[in-house]
Every structure is written in structure tokens, then in C-alpha cells.
Motif scaffolding. Structure first.
Motif, PDB file in Angstrom:
ATOM      1  N   GLU A 264      -8.087  -3.604  -0.983  1.00  0.00           N
ATOM      2  CA  GLU A 264      -6.649  -3.666  -0.718  1.00  0.00           C
ATOM      3  C   GLU A 264      -6.220  -2.604   0.289  1.00  0.00           C
ATOM      4  OE1 GLU A 264      -4.282  -5.878  -1.651  1.00  0.00           O
ATOM      5  OE2 GLU A 264      -6.066  -6.995  -2.285  1.00  0.00           O
ATOM      6  N   LEU A 265      -6.790  -1.410   0.174  1.00  0.00           N
ATOM      7  CA  LEU A 265      -6.443  -0.337   1.103  1.00  0.00           C
ATOM      8  C   LEU A 265      -6.952  -0.651   2.505  1.00  0.00           C
ATOM      9  CD1 LEU A 265      -4.914   2.308   0.984  1.00  0.00           C
ATOM     10  CD2 LEU A 265      -7.057   3.504   0.559  1.00  0.00           C
ATOM     11  N   ILE A 266      -8.115  -1.273   2.588  1.00  0.00           N
ATOM     12  CA  ILE A 266      -8.661  -1.667   3.893  1.00  0.00           C
ATOM     13  C   ILE A 266      -7.757  -2.730   4.530  1.00  0.00           C
ATOM     14  CG2 ILE A 266     -10.590  -2.792   5.075  1.00  0.00           C
ATOM     15  CD1 ILE A 266     -12.435  -1.479   2.946  1.00  0.00           C
ATOM     16  N   ARG A 267      -7.298  -3.682   3.720  1.00  0.00           N
ATOM     17  CA  ARG A 267      -6.372  -4.708   4.246  1.00  0.00           C
ATOM     18  C   ARG A 267      -5.076  -4.067   4.747  1.00  0.00           C
ATOM     19  NH1 ARG A 267      -8.042  -7.416  -0.601  1.00  0.00           N
ATOM     20  NH2 ARG A 267      -9.592  -9.040  -0.110  1.00  0.00           N
ATOM     21  N   ASP A 268      -4.598  -3.072   4.022  1.00  0.00           N
ATOM     22  CA  ASP A 268      -3.383  -2.376   4.424  1.00  0.00           C
ATOM     23  C   ASP A 268      -3.588  -1.673   5.767  1.00  0.00           C
ATOM     24  OD1 ASP A 268      -0.655  -1.230   3.769  1.00  0.00           O
ATOM     25  OD2 ASP A 268      -1.806   0.630   3.911  1.00  0.00           O
ATOM     26  N   ALA A 269      -4.766  -1.045   5.916  1.00  0.00           N
ATOM     27  CA  ALA A 269      -5.068  -0.369   7.184  1.00  0.00           C
ATOM     28  C   ALA A 269      -5.212  -1.373   8.321  1.00  0.00           C
ATOM     29  CB  ALA A 269      -6.344   0.457   7.031  1.00  0.00           C
ATOM     30  N   MET A 270      -5.743  -2.548   8.021  1.00  0.00           N
ATOM     31  CA  MET A 270      -5.875  -3.585   9.052  1.00  0.00           C
ATOM     32  C   MET A 270      -4.505  -3.964   9.619  1.00  0.00           C
ATOM     33  SD  MET A 270      -8.803  -6.073   7.393  1.00  0.00           S
ATOM     34  CE  MET A 270      -8.631  -7.313   8.674  1.00  0.00           C
ATOM     35  N   GLU A 271      -3.482  -3.995   8.761  1.00  0.00           N
ATOM     36  CA  GLU A 271      -2.142  -4.311   9.235  1.00  0.00           C
ATOM     37  C   GLU A 271      -1.646  -3.258  10.220  1.00  0.00           C
ATOM     38  OE1 GLU A 271      -0.156  -7.037   8.721  1.00  0.00           O
ATOM     39  OE2 GLU A 271      -2.049  -7.819   7.908  1.00  0.00           O
ATOM     40  N   ASP A 272      -2.026  -1.991   9.969  1.00  0.00           N
ATOM     41  CA  ASP A 272      -1.628  -0.909  10.882  1.00  0.00           C
ATOM     42  C   ASP A 272      -2.280  -1.066  12.252  1.00  0.00           C
ATOM     43  OD1 ASP A 272      -0.137   0.198   8.860  1.00  0.00           O
ATOM     44  OD2 ASP A 272      -1.642   1.700   8.298  1.00  0.00           O
ATOM     45  N   HIS A 273      -3.497  -1.653  12.279  1.00  0.00           N
ATOM     46  CA  HIS A 273      -4.237  -1.773  13.534  1.00  0.00           C
ATOM     47  C   HIS A 273      -4.169  -3.183  14.114  1.00  0.00           C
ATOM     48  CE1 HIS A 273      -5.911   2.231  13.004  1.00  0.00           C
ATOM     49  NE2 HIS A 273      -6.346   1.906  11.797  1.00  0.00           N
TER      50      HIS A 273
END
Length: 281
Positions: A264-273
Motif C-alpha cells: 500500500e505504501l509503495i502504491r502511495d509513492a507511485m502516485e507521487d511519481h
């Protein structure tokens, strides 16, 4: 064919001196490698590799050699010196260990471990090193990617990676590069051969913040640790040092997010990038 023992270089390092002393005492006692192996409960190949300094002496070997040759604590003392010195070509030695490891455990504080890096991500990282030419960057990228070939083999190693949240947030290369890298990372979070956990900012400081760490479990059950800082790395093969790094890694893993929450945290970071779409003209 007559066996010709390899020429030794006893004064190159404490490890080389240990091997040379083992051969000197063995030949002085008129023992073959096979005979000495039977006495010290080892194998011929292990003793041969110790003599040529190819292998760090197993922790229990020095005391057994001292008993076999009646040398008091001579080999014990040499081992204490040898285990504290860096191997002259320790990174290549680490690569050899990694290529045969059954289990590979990584921690990355500033960047993703090499086995998790995409080609674009690796290129972006290495291109920041101003002392490397374009050709050297390409060469190192190819070498790093070649280490991943074994992950696609019929019998890949089990990989477990703990990465700091900062690795997800810091953009390496373009937005597209980082987005694709995180997408590929997401695929490896929870598979039969790969587990990824994120150490979140909310967990606070921890003992491994300053560098990167890799623990390897080899087919014979032995373990080695490779700790890497900004400029230098150190390979640890002695049991006590590896045990220390193992304890720190286990504490880190216990405090990291489980794979599902890490995803979930990786998906959240993907949104930032996530690359911005081109606005209509």
C-alpha cells in the motif's frame, strides 16, 4: 597426473599467513590434506582452499589445528587477526557468495538493493557518479543487471528486502523511470521467492540508517554479511560479526511494515511519481 600444490604468498595478509602456516605444519607432520582432514574433522577441499587463502578458515578449525599440531594457541591467534582484516578483493568475493546463496536478505537505506533495480533506475543512480565515464556507467549497469539472471532460473534464491521509506519518496531519474521502478518493485513484494517490507518514517530512527546491508545464507548453511557505506564496504565471514548484523536486521524486519501494508505504501509513492499527462494545446 602428479598434484602440484599452489605457490603461497604468506606475507600478503593474515589470512594468507594462516594458510601458509597450516601447510607448513601439515608438511612438517608428513600429512596429506586427506589425512589432516580426517584428524580435524574437515574436508580436503576446505583445507586446500584455506591454505591458498581462498577461504576464510571456519571458526572451529583454528583450535582443532592447534590440538592436531600441538601449537598451543598459534592458529587461534592467527584466526583472530585474519577475521578482522578486509579481504583484498572482498567485493568480488561477495559477488561470488551472492551468486551461490540460497537466501539473500537486503536492507537499503538510500537506494534500492541492486537485485531490485530496473535498468533505468540503475543508470540514473550510476550516472550521478562524476568520476565514471558513460562507458563505465554502461558497463556497471550491465554487470548489475547480470546479477538478476539467476532470479529467473529454475531454482532462484529466496530474497527478502527491507527498504527505508525514503527510497520510495526520493525520485531517481525521471518521474516515468521512478514510477516504472516502483511498479516492478510492487510485483516482488509478496511472491514465493521474494518478500519486500518497508521501514516507514513513522517507525523513527533505527540502527541501520547509515548504510546498506546484505546477509547471505550459503548452500552449506554458513552465513556472510556485507555492510556498505558511502565509500567503502566490508565483508564479514566470522560467526560473531555475522551474528551481530543478523540481530540488527531481524530487529529492523520486525519493526518494518508487513508485505501487504508495504504494498500500500509503495502504491502511495507511485502516485507521487506518476507522470503528468500532457495538457491539451
Amino acid at each position: 597426473m602428479t598434484f602440484k600444490p599452489q605457490t603461497l604468498t604468506p606475507y600478503l595478509s593474515a589470512r594468507h599467513y594462516f594458510g601458509a602456516e597450516q601447510r607448513r605444519h601439515r608438511e612438517g607432520a608428513a600429512l596429506s590434506l586427506v589425512q589432516l582432514a580426517g584428524i580435524v574433522n574437515s574436508s580436503k577441499s576446505t583445507l586446500a582452499r584455506v591454505e591458498t587463502a581462498e577461504l576464510m578458515p571456519p571458526p572451529d578449525l583454528p583450535d582443532r589445528l592447534d590440538v592436531a599440531f600441538g601449537t598451543d594457541r598459534h592458529f587461534h591467534g592467527l584466526y583472530e587477526l585474519a577475521k578482522r582484516e578486509a579481504h583484498p578483493d572482498q567485493y568480488r568475493r561477495f559477488m561470488d557468495f551472492e551468486a551461490q546463496a540460497d537466501v539473500i536478505e537486503n536492507f537499503g537505506a538510500q537506494a534500492l538493493p541492486g537485485l531490485l533495480q530496473s535498468k533505468e533506475y540503475a543508470e540514473a543512480l550510476l550516472s550521478r557518479q562524476e568520476d565514471l565515464t558513460r562507458e563505465q556507467v554502461e558497463e556497471r549497469v550491465n554487470a548489475r543487471l547480470s546479477r538478476q539472471d539467476r532470479l529467473r532460473s529454475a531454482q532462484p534464491p529466496l530474497r527478502w528486502a527491507v527498504i527505508d521509506e525514503s527510497v520510495l519518496r526520493r525520485q531517481v531519474g525521471s518521474e516515468e523511470c521512478m514510477y516504472r521502478q516502483l511498479a516492478w518493485l510492487l510485483e516482488q513484494v509478496d511472491t514465493p521467492d521474494s518478500k519486500v517490507q518497508v521501514m516507514p518514517f513513522s517507525a523513527g530512527p533505527h540502527s541501520l540508517m547509515g548504510g546498506a546491508l546484505t546477509l547471505l545464507t550459503l548452500p552449506n548453511g554458513s552465513n556472510v554479511a556485507y555492510e556498505e557505506g558511502i565509500q567503502v564496504g566490508h565483508l564479514y565471514e566470522d560467526r560473531d560479526s555475522v551474528k551481530k548484523w543478523r540481530r540488527q536486521y531481524d530487529v529492523l524486519r520486525a519493526n518494518a511494515l508487513p508485505p501487504a501494508a508495504s504494498a500500500e505504501l509503495i502504491r502511495d509513492a507511485m502516485e507521487d511519481h506518476k507522470p503528468c499527462s500532457t495538457p491539451p494545446s
